[in-house]
Design a protein around this motif. Sequence first.
Motif, PDB file in Angstrom:
ATOM      1  N   GLY A  44     -18.115   8.972   9.823  1.00 32.07           N
ATOM      2  CA  GLY A  44     -19.413   9.446   9.970  1.00 32.07           C
ATOM      3  C   GLY A  44     -20.204   8.129   9.675  1.00 32.07           C
ATOM      4  O   GLY A  44     -20.494   7.655   8.527  1.00 32.07           O
ATOM      5  N   TRP A  47     -23.551   8.142   7.554  1.00 30.86           N
ATOM      6  CA  TRP A  47     -23.901   9.056   6.497  1.00 30.86           C
ATOM      7  C   TRP A  47     -22.611   9.079   5.383  1.00 30.86           C
ATOM      8  O   TRP A  47     -22.915   9.613   4.197  1.00 30.86           O
ATOM      9  CB  TRP A  47     -24.232  10.579   6.966  1.00 30.86           C
ATOM     10  CG  TRP A  47     -22.956  11.107   7.377  1.00 30.86           C
ATOM     11  CD1 TRP A  47     -22.692  11.190   8.934  1.00 30.86           C
ATOM     12  CD2 TRP A  47     -21.871  11.665   7.021  1.00 30.86           C
ATOM     13  NE1 TRP A  47     -21.431  11.592   9.399  1.00 30.86           N
ATOM     14  CE2 TRP A  47     -20.838  12.289   8.238  1.00 30.86           C
ATOM     15  CE3 TRP A  47     -21.237  12.171   5.601  1.00 30.86           C
ATOM     16  CZ2 TRP A  47     -19.770  12.614   8.098  1.00 30.86           C
ATOM     17  CZ3 TRP A  47     -20.078  12.825   5.958  1.00 30.86           C
ATOM     18  CH2 TRP A  47     -19.625  13.098   6.832  1.00 30.86           C
ATOM     19  N   CYS A  48     -21.410   8.685   5.678  1.00 28.87           N
ATOM     20  CA  CYS A  48     -20.309   8.581   4.938  1.00 28.87           C
ATOM     21  C   CYS A  48     -20.155   7.244   4.388  1.00 28.87           C
ATOM     22  O   CYS A  48     -19.686   6.140   4.862  1.00 28.87           O
ATOM     23  CB  CYS A  48     -19.096   9.170   5.662  1.00 28.87           C
ATOM     24  SG  CYS A  48     -17.488   8.739   4.969  1.00 28.87           S
ATOM     25  N   LYS A  81     -24.673  11.616  12.133  1.00 20.59           N
ATOM     26  CA  LYS A  81     -25.776  12.793  11.829  1.00 20.59           C
ATOM     27  C   LYS A  81     -27.103  12.432  12.192  1.00 20.59           C
ATOM     28  O   LYS A  81     -28.082  13.353  12.475  1.00 20.59           O
ATOM     29  CB  LYS A  81     -25.921  13.348  10.197  1.00 20.59           C
ATOM     30  CG  LYS A  81     -24.354  13.775   9.968  1.00 20.59           C
ATOM     31  CD  LYS A  81     -24.538  14.275   8.575  1.00 20.59           C
ATOM     32  CE  LYS A  81     -23.245  15.197   8.337  1.00 20.59           C
ATOM     33  NZ  LYS A  81     -23.317  15.702   6.757  1.00 20.59           N
ATOM     34  N   ARG A  82     -27.495  11.155  12.358  1.00 16.09           N
ATOM     35  CA  ARG A  82     -28.985  10.789  12.522  1.00 16.09           C
ATOM     36  C   ARG A  82     -29.187  10.987  14.152  1.00 16.09           C
ATOM     37  O   ARG A  82     -28.203  10.479  15.131  1.00 16.09           O
ATOM     38  CB  ARG A  82     -29.246   9.340  12.143  1.00 16.09           C
ATOM     39  CG  ARG A  82     -29.148   9.113  10.608  1.00 16.09           C
ATOM     40  CD  ARG A  82     -29.728   7.960  10.146  1.00 16.09           C
ATOM     41  NE  ARG A  82     -29.705   7.659   8.837  1.00 16.09           N
ATOM     42  CZ  ARG A  82     -29.097   6.647   8.052  1.00 16.09           C
ATOM     43  NH1 ARG A  82     -28.585   5.739   8.761  1.00 16.09           N
ATOM     44  NH2 ARG A  82     -29.233   6.723   6.915  1.00 16.09           N
ATOM     45  N   LYS A  83     -30.371  11.355  14.291  1.00 16.27           N
ATOM     46  CA  LYS A  83     -30.604  11.674  15.925  1.00 16.27           C
ATOM     47  C   LYS A  83     -30.600  10.364  16.671  1.00 16.27           C
ATOM     48  O   LYS A  83     -30.105  10.235  17.717  1.00 16.27           O
ATOM     49  CB  LYS A  83     -32.063  12.161  15.832  1.00 16.27           C
ATOM     50  CG  LYS A  83     -32.488  12.778  17.107  1.00 16.27           C
ATOM     51  CD  LYS A  83     -33.965  13.157  17.095  1.00 16.27           C
ATOM     52  CE  LYS A  83     -33.957  14.874  17.694  1.00 16.27           C
ATOM     53  NZ  LYS A  83     -35.243  15.368  17.564  1.00 16.27           N
ATOM     54  N   LYS A  86     -26.912   9.691  18.088  1.00 14.44           N
ATOM     55  CA  LYS A  86     -26.382  10.952  18.593  1.00 14.44           C
ATOM     56  C   LYS A  86     -25.339  10.338  19.763  1.00 14.44           C
ATOM     57  O   LYS A  86     -25.862   9.536  20.555  1.00 14.44           O
ATOM     58  CB  LYS A  86     -27.374  11.904  19.392  1.00 14.44           C
ATOM     59  CG  LYS A  86     -26.852  13.117  19.734  1.00 14.44           C
ATOM     60  CD  LYS A  86     -27.830  13.991  20.260  1.00 14.44           C
ATOM     61  CE  LYS A  86     -27.387  15.203  20.750  1.00 14.44           C
ATOM     62  NZ  LYS A  86     -28.560  16.027  21.168  1.00 14.44           N
ATOM     63  N   GLN A  92     -18.944  13.566  22.156  1.00 12.11           N
ATOM     64  CA  GLN A  92     -19.115  14.457  20.937  1.00 12.11           C
ATOM     65  C   GLN A  92     -17.835  15.767  21.367  1.00 12.11           C
ATOM     66  O   GLN A  92     -17.220  15.760  20.278  1.00 12.11           O
ATOM     67  CB  GLN A  92     -20.344  15.302  20.831  1.00 12.11           C
ATOM     68  CG  GLN A  92     -20.594  16.119  19.805  1.00 12.11           C
ATOM     69  CD  GLN A  92     -21.902  16.830  19.701  1.00 12.11           C
ATOM     70  OE1 GLN A  92     -22.857  16.301  20.473  1.00 12.11           O
ATOM     71  NE2 GLN A  92     -22.276  17.778  18.950  1.00 12.11           N
TER      72      GLN A  92
END
Length: 141
Positions: A44, A47-48, A81-83, A86, A92
């Motif tokens: 991630g 975010w991770c 997670k951030r737009k 993406k 994905q």
Amino acid sequence: MNTLVYALLLFTSISFGQEWNTNFETAKAEAITKNQHIILVFSGSDWCAPCMKLEREIWDTEAFKSYAKENYTLLKADFPKRKKNKLSKALQTQNEQLAETYNPNGYFPLVVVLDKTGKQLGALGYKKTTPEAYIKLLNAF
């Protein structure tokens, strides 16, 4: 003059940078050609915190880069997670399918060692250790 400096920096980063695949089939084909195991990393990236530490403390080190270049095919399955980060729908979907197969519990980061055909040999997460010690853990599979 600035253009020359930027060109040299770009060349250096491309020449000595780490080659992380994002396509599973491409990684398998490369692993078969080079007769190497695959390191599949579930990350991630935006975010991770442990994922970011693993990137900084292991993947980005010269010790790992030089060893991996000769011994592993690298594959990253990212779940940002951030737009602004993406992924394409195809990427994905592929990453979700990889997670269903190799990371059904959704651990992040998860480092999975595969043989060249995609058979799982072992897995581990983030460890606070040296790149050399982490390589030994990967090689133990």
